[in-house]
Motif scaffolding. Structure first.
Motif, PDB file in Angstrom:
ATOM      1  N   MET A   1      97.719   2.290 -33.976  1.00  0.00           N
ATOM      2  CA  MET A   1      96.958   3.522 -34.192  1.00  0.00           C
ATOM      3  C   MET A   1      96.667   3.700 -35.676  1.00  0.00           C
ATOM      4  O   MET A   1      97.582   3.619 -36.505  1.00  0.00           O
ATOM      5  N   THR A   2      95.399   3.916 -36.013  1.00  0.00           N
ATOM      6  CA  THR A   2      94.987   4.089 -37.405  1.00  0.00           C
ATOM      7  C   THR A   2      94.851   5.572 -37.718  1.00  0.00           C
ATOM      8  O   THR A   2      94.096   6.292 -37.065  1.00  0.00           O
ATOM      9  N   LYS A   3      95.596   6.015 -38.742  1.00  0.00           N
ATOM     10  CA  LYS A   3      95.584   7.419 -39.140  1.00  0.00           C
ATOM     11  C   LYS A   3      94.969   7.545 -40.527  1.00  0.00           C
ATOM     12  O   LYS A   3      95.462   6.934 -41.484  1.00  0.00           O
ATOM     13  N   ILE A   4      93.905   8.341 -40.606  1.00  0.00           N
ATOM     14  CA  ILE A   4      93.187   8.513 -41.871  1.00  0.00           C
ATOM     15  C   ILE A   4      93.119  10.008 -42.201  1.00  0.00           C
ATOM     16  O   ILE A   4      92.794  10.829 -41.334  1.00  0.00           O
ATOM     17  N   ILE A   5      93.403  10.342 -43.446  1.00  0.00           N
ATOM     18  CA  ILE A   5      93.284  11.702 -43.949  1.00  0.00           C
ATOM     19  C   ILE A   5      92.074  11.772 -44.871  1.00  0.00           C
ATOM     20  O   ILE A   5      91.967  10.989 -45.819  1.00  0.00           O
ATOM     21  N   GLY A   6      91.154  12.688 -44.603  1.00  0.00           N
ATOM     22  CA  GLY A   6      90.016  12.933 -45.484  1.00  0.00           C
ATOM     23  C   GLY A   6      90.248  14.209 -46.266  1.00  0.00           C
ATOM     24  O   GLY A   6      90.711  15.204 -45.699  1.00  0.00           O
TER      25      GLY A   6
ATOM     26  N   PHE B   1      89.845   0.780 -44.093  1.00  0.00           N
ATOM     27  CA  PHE B   1      91.274   1.047 -43.997  1.00  0.00           C
ATOM     28  C   PHE B   1      92.064  -0.272 -43.912  1.00  0.00           C
ATOM     29  O   PHE B   1      91.487  -1.324 -43.588  1.00  0.00           O
ATOM     30  N   PRO B   2      93.351  -0.267 -44.212  1.00  0.00           N
ATOM     31  CA  PRO B   2      94.153  -1.495 -44.117  1.00  0.00           C
ATOM     32  C   PRO B   2      94.070  -2.107 -42.729  1.00  0.00           C
ATOM     33  O   PRO B   2      94.302  -1.441 -41.723  1.00  0.00           O
ATOM     34  N   GLY B   3      93.678  -3.370 -42.664  1.00  0.00           N
ATOM     35  CA  GLY B   3      93.500  -4.043 -41.389  1.00  0.00           C
ATOM     36  C   GLY B   3      92.127  -3.862 -40.791  1.00  0.00           C
ATOM     37  O   GLY B   3      91.816  -4.451 -39.746  1.00  0.00           O
ATOM     38  N   GLY B   4      91.274  -3.082 -41.435  1.00  0.00           N
ATOM     39  CA  GLY B   4      89.933  -2.843 -40.911  1.00  0.00           C
ATOM     40  C   GLY B   4      88.986  -3.996 -41.121  1.00  0.00           C
ATOM     41  O   GLY B   4      87.962  -4.111 -40.436  1.00  0.00           O
ATOM     42  N   GLY B   5      89.283  -4.832 -42.102  1.00  0.00           N
ATOM     43  CA  GLY B   5      88.505  -6.042 -42.331  1.00  0.00           C
ATOM     44  C   GLY B   5      87.092  -5.808 -42.813  1.00  0.00           C
ATOM     45  O   GLY B   5      86.278  -6.737 -42.816  1.00  0.00           O
TER      46      GLY B   5
ATOM     47  N   ILE C   1      94.300   7.599 -47.269  1.00  0.00           N
ATOM     48  CA  ILE C   1      93.831   8.914 -47.698  1.00  0.00           C
ATOM     49  C   ILE C   1      92.507   8.702 -48.418  1.00  0.00           C
ATOM     50  O   ILE C   1      92.414   7.862 -49.321  1.00  0.00           O
ATOM     51  N   VAL C   2      91.495   9.445 -48.007  1.00  0.00           N
ATOM     52  CA  VAL C   2      90.155   9.241 -48.535  1.00  0.00           C
ATOM     53  C   VAL C   2      89.658  10.516 -49.204  1.00  0.00           C
ATOM     54  O   VAL C   2      89.529  11.557 -48.555  1.00  0.00           O
ATOM     55  N   TYR C   3      89.399  10.423 -50.483  1.00  0.00           N
ATOM     56  CA  TYR C   3      88.808  11.551 -51.215  1.00  0.00           C
ATOM     57  C   TYR C   3      87.293  11.509 -51.075  1.00  0.00           C
ATOM     58  O   TYR C   3      86.665  10.450 -51.236  1.00  0.00           O
ATOM     59  N   ALA C   4      86.702  12.641 -50.808  1.00  0.00           N
ATOM     60  CA  ALA C   4      85.247  12.762 -50.774  1.00  0.00           C
ATOM     61  C   ALA C   4      84.736  12.971 -52.187  1.00  0.00           C
ATOM     62  O   ALA C   4      85.051  13.977 -52.824  1.00  0.00           O
ATOM     63  N   GLY C   5      83.959  12.036 -52.677  1.00  0.00           N
ATOM     64  CA  GLY C   5      83.377  12.160 -54.012  1.00  0.00           C
ATOM     65  C   GLY C   5      84.138  11.363 -55.046  1.00  0.00           C
ATOM     66  O   GLY C   5      85.368  11.432 -55.133  1.00  0.00           O
TER      67      GLY C   5
ATOM     68  N   PHE D   1     101.405  13.462 -49.154  1.00  0.00           N
ATOM     69  CA  PHE D   1     101.541  12.816 -47.850  1.00  0.00           C
ATOM     70  C   PHE D   1     102.610  11.725 -47.828  1.00  0.00           C
ATOM     71  O   PHE D   1     102.820  11.079 -46.800  1.00  0.00           O
ATOM     72  N   GLY D   2     103.278  11.510 -48.965  1.00  0.00           N
ATOM     73  CA  GLY D   2     104.397  10.591 -48.998  1.00  0.00           C
ATOM     74  C   GLY D   2     104.035   9.132 -48.821  1.00  0.00           C
ATOM     75  O   GLY D   2     104.718   8.392 -48.096  1.00  0.00           O
ATOM     76  N   VAL D   3     102.943   8.710 -49.459  1.00  0.00           N
ATOM     77  CA  VAL D   3     102.535   7.300 -49.386  1.00  0.00           C
ATOM     78  C   VAL D   3     102.304   6.770 -50.795  1.00  0.00           C
ATOM     79  O   VAL D   3     102.157   7.553 -51.750  1.00  0.00           O
ATOM     80  N   PRO D   4     102.264   5.448 -50.974  1.00  0.00           N
ATOM     81  CA  PRO D   4     101.947   4.885 -52.293  1.00  0.00           C
ATOM     82  C   PRO D   4     100.525   5.257 -52.724  1.00  0.00           C
ATOM     83  O   PRO D   4      99.634   5.426 -51.885  1.00  0.00           O
ATOM     84  N   ALA D   5     100.299   5.374 -54.017  1.00  0.00           N
ATOM     85  CA  ALA D   5      98.985   5.771 -54.544  1.00  0.00           C
ATOM     86  C   ALA D   5      97.904   4.764 -54.217  1.00  0.00           C
ATOM     87  O   ALA D   5      96.715   5.108 -54.214  1.00  0.00           O
ATOM     88  N   ASP D   6      98.277   3.504 -53.930  1.00  0.00           N
ATOM     89  CA  ASP D   6      97.242   2.505 -53.626  1.00  0.00           C
ATOM     90  C   ASP D   6      96.658   2.688 -52.231  1.00  0.00           C
ATOM     91  O   ASP D   6      95.755   1.958 -51.838  1.00  0.00           O
ATOM     92  N   ARG D   7      97.157   3.667 -51.489  1.00  0.00           N
ATOM     93  CA  ARG D   7      96.557   3.977 -50.185  1.00  0.00           C
ATOM     94  C   ARG D   7      95.515   5.087 -50.303  1.00  0.00           C
ATOM     95  O   ARG D   7      95.040   5.600 -49.287  1.00  0.00           O
ATOM     96  N   VAL D   8      95.193   5.475 -51.504  1.00  0.00           N
ATOM     97  CA  VAL D   8      94.194   6.521 -51.731  1.00  0.00           C
ATOM     98  C   VAL D   8      92.919   5.875 -52.268  1.00  0.00           C
ATOM     99  O   VAL D   8      92.962   5.113 -53.239  1.00  0.00           O
ATOM    100  N   ILE D   9      91.796   6.143 -51.623  1.00  0.00           N
ATOM    101  CA  ILE D   9      90.516   5.631 -52.096  1.00  0.00           C
ATOM    102  C   ILE D   9      89.545   6.789 -52.280  1.00  0.00           C
ATOM    103  O   ILE D   9      89.778   7.897 -51.789  1.00  0.00           O
ATOM    104  N   PHE D  10      88.455   6.506 -52.977  1.00  0.00           N
ATOM    105  CA  PHE D  10      87.405   7.500 -53.223  1.00  0.00           C
ATOM    106  C   PHE D  10      86.097   6.985 -52.641  1.00  0.00           C
ATOM    107  O   PHE D  10      85.738   5.813 -52.838  1.00  0.00           O
TER     108      PHE D  10
END
Length: 598
Positions: free
Chosen positions: A1-6, A373-377, A61-65, A152-161
């Protein structure tokens, strides 16, 4: 299951939780802080998501902008500004910048304002007044990523813009019924990361941006004319749109040349015809002495003319006849009506809250659809459109009863427990104006029955009661109908069968519609901005409408958002009770409990 936060920390900040391409929840920060158009990191909304869904270790985690102005974020501009503050910004920031060769700082102009509540979630030290500094920009972006990761308690490298424009594009595409079809995707707004207009074409599983531009200043023009007319920009543009139909065409045509000299359509772009140095001061001078309703009417007609020509060109160039539209300009429902009426458009869908409110949703959709996302290819992944817009928090009947007891309503008001739709329909048919707080809260600024003020649409005098005693709105503003899907053909003119579940489209009304819904349509041009309600989207509200139809023969209710002027839509039972006590509402339904004044 892929969980994404916008996440969107723009004005009307919001957060979205997307699971395997489906939006599980989306909610605005304002519903927790009770500050309309709240700006900045949606901290309280994020905390609710974490508690409600037990979110731990999201995949992304995805930042808008990709760009955020630290000054505006720290000042929480749209949340804090009064009308006079907007004017002050024009005179003390834009005028020196554009006419005097100086580079003022918004932070310095407003930093000592005693009435402002500044954003305290981020550490802005070292960033304020440095929006144009590239090095400071990247440091600020890194700080934003670090903070979101910490929440959200994850490493910063899981955050993209994700670019602002992509968020609008993919929200428009993925959330609606045309998500799996070949369509043209159009955005238009004040300003994104790199443009204020884009045109994309989706064919199969491929999306190509074929045009963008920086000269489409239609949204900015509308914003500044709103300010010139004495209303708040980025909030009250809908009031200008509502005022426009009251102007007579004879008067509108005398003002139109002022607007027509500004921009023109050139292929896939809106471009300057005669570019002024500044829109606010230029239009203020040119419109001096022109009556307010004539200005509104001419501005609205000019916008509709421009958008019709632009969409015709897009259709002819791309071969597409189906469209999705997003960005701030797509919130102008009358302009969307004019687009839908041209021969080149077979279908047009506008999602709820198509301005910056929905950036967090678009960010999450984009990351999933494009496989970011990770594994999205980096490959296309199919998304799931909205089934409805009830994506926020809800409260149990027990929690509502607890709030009623805490507020001391028992003894002061009539309390009816286990109130059903039969009773509510009878009270509405008898002339009561009630608020409905039931089920999950709607996403966006349009109440869709769960956080609504509802009334009998047959009684035109209801307008005055709601405007004067409850909403305290401008006298010219119309209300809107929620209507049963089985009654839609009786009430609105919709030859193309356009979908309208979210009050994002306007239609002409039929003679029957004008007869049955006088209080819920525009009194000047007899248009309606309907919510067409199906049993699948909202079984309880659909049942209430059906009960009202059985009682009166009218398959619709007047519906407006449950809030007082200047406040966001109510988010909690306590806010609902406060609004009830501070208004002229006859009663409020809190889940299954009805509180009546008499």
């Amino acid at each position: 299951m892929t969980k994404i936060i916008g996440i969107s920390n723009s004005h009307d900040a919001s957060v979205t939780y997307l699971e395997d391409g489906r939006v599980v929840a989306a909610v605005q920060e304002e519903r927790f802080t009770n500050v309309k158009n709240d700006f900045g990191f949606p901290y309280n909304a994020c905390q609710w998501l974490i508690r409600e869904y037990g979110i731990t270790n999201p995949d992304l985690i995805v930042y808008a902008g990709e760009r955020t102005n630290p000054d505006i974020a720290y000042l929480r501009r749209e949340a804090n500004y009064s009308l006079q503050d907007w004017i002050k910004e024009q005179h003390e920031y834009w005028k020196p910048l554009l006419f005097e060769g100086r580079t003022p700082s918004l932070y310095e102009i407003f930093k000592d304002s005693e009435k402002f509540k500044f954003d305290t979630y981020f550490n802005y030290e070292g960033f304020l007044g440095k929006y144009q500094d590239k090095e400071a920009h990247y440091r600020f972006q890194s700080e934003r990523a670090r903070f979101a990761a910490e929440v959200f308690g994850v490493p910063a490298d899981r955050v993209i813009f994700v670019p602002h424009e992509k968020c609008h594009q993919f929200y428009a595409l993925c959330s609606g019924p045309l998500h799996d079809q070949d369509v043209a995707m159009v955005t238009a707004e004040g300003m994104g990361d790199y443009s204020n207009e884009t045109v994309c074409v989706k064919r199969g599983r491929s999306v190509e941006e074929i045009s963008s531009g920086l000269e489409n200043r239609l949204a900015t023009l509308y914003r500044y004319v709103t300010l010139i007319l004495g209303m708040k920009p980025n909030e009250h543009e809908y009031k200008v749109m509502g005022l426009a139909p009251f102007a007579k065409m004879y008067d509108v045509e005398k003002v139109l040349p002022i607007f027509r000299e500004l921009m023109h359509v050139d292929g896939l772009n809106v471009k300057w015809k005669n570019q002024p140095k500044d829109l606010y001061f230029t239009m203020k001078d040119r419109l001096e002495g022109v009556r307010f309703d004539h200005i509104a009417g001419a501005l609205q007609l000019y916008l509709e003319e421009m958008l019709q020509e632009w969409f015709r060109n897009i259709a002819r160039t791309t071969g597409m006849r189906k469209f999705v539209f997003s960005g701030g300009l797509a919130q102008n429902i009358k302009a969307c009506k004019s687009i839908a009426e041209i021969d080149e458009v077979d279908d047009l869908f506008i999602c709820p809250a198509s301005g910056d409110t929905s950036l967090s949703v678009g960010a999450a959709y984009y990351a999933y659809a494009t496989g970011a996302f990770p594994g999205g290819g980096g490959q296309w992944h199919d998304t799931v459109p909205f089934e409805n817009a009830y994506l926020g928090h809800s409260f149990s009947n027990e929690e509502c009863l607890e709030a009623i007891e805490k507020a001391g309503l028992r003894g002061r008001f009539r309390i009816i427990e286990d109130a059903d739709n039969v009773l509510v329909a009878k009270l509405l048919a008898g002339g009561m104006v009630l608020a409905r707080f039931r089920g999950r809260m709607e996403f966006g600024m349009r109440a869709l029955g769960n956080r609504s003020i509802i009334a009998d649409p047959r009684d035109f005098s209801t307008l005055k009661k709601i405007n004067d005693q409850i909403k305290k709105r401008d006298f010219w503003m119309p209300f809107t109908p929620s209507m049963l899907d089985s009654y839609a053909e009786r009430y609105i003119v919709n030859p193309k069968g356009l979908k309208s579940p979210f009050m994002t489209m306007a239609f002409d009304t039929t003679p029957q519609g004008r007869k049955d819904l006088p209080a819920a349509i525009h009194p000047a041009d007899y248009t309606a901005r309907p919510q067409i309600v199906t049993a699948k989207a909202n079984p309880s509200y659909h049942d209430l409408l059906s009960r009202f139809a059985a009682e009166t023969g009218v398959g619709a209710l007047l519906n407006t958002s449950f809030n007082l002027s200047g406040y966001p839509i109510v988010g909690t039972p306590a806010q609902a009770i406060w609004t009830f006590e501070n208004s002229g509402l006859d009663g409020v339904l809190l889940e299954d409990t009805l509180v009546l004044r008499h």
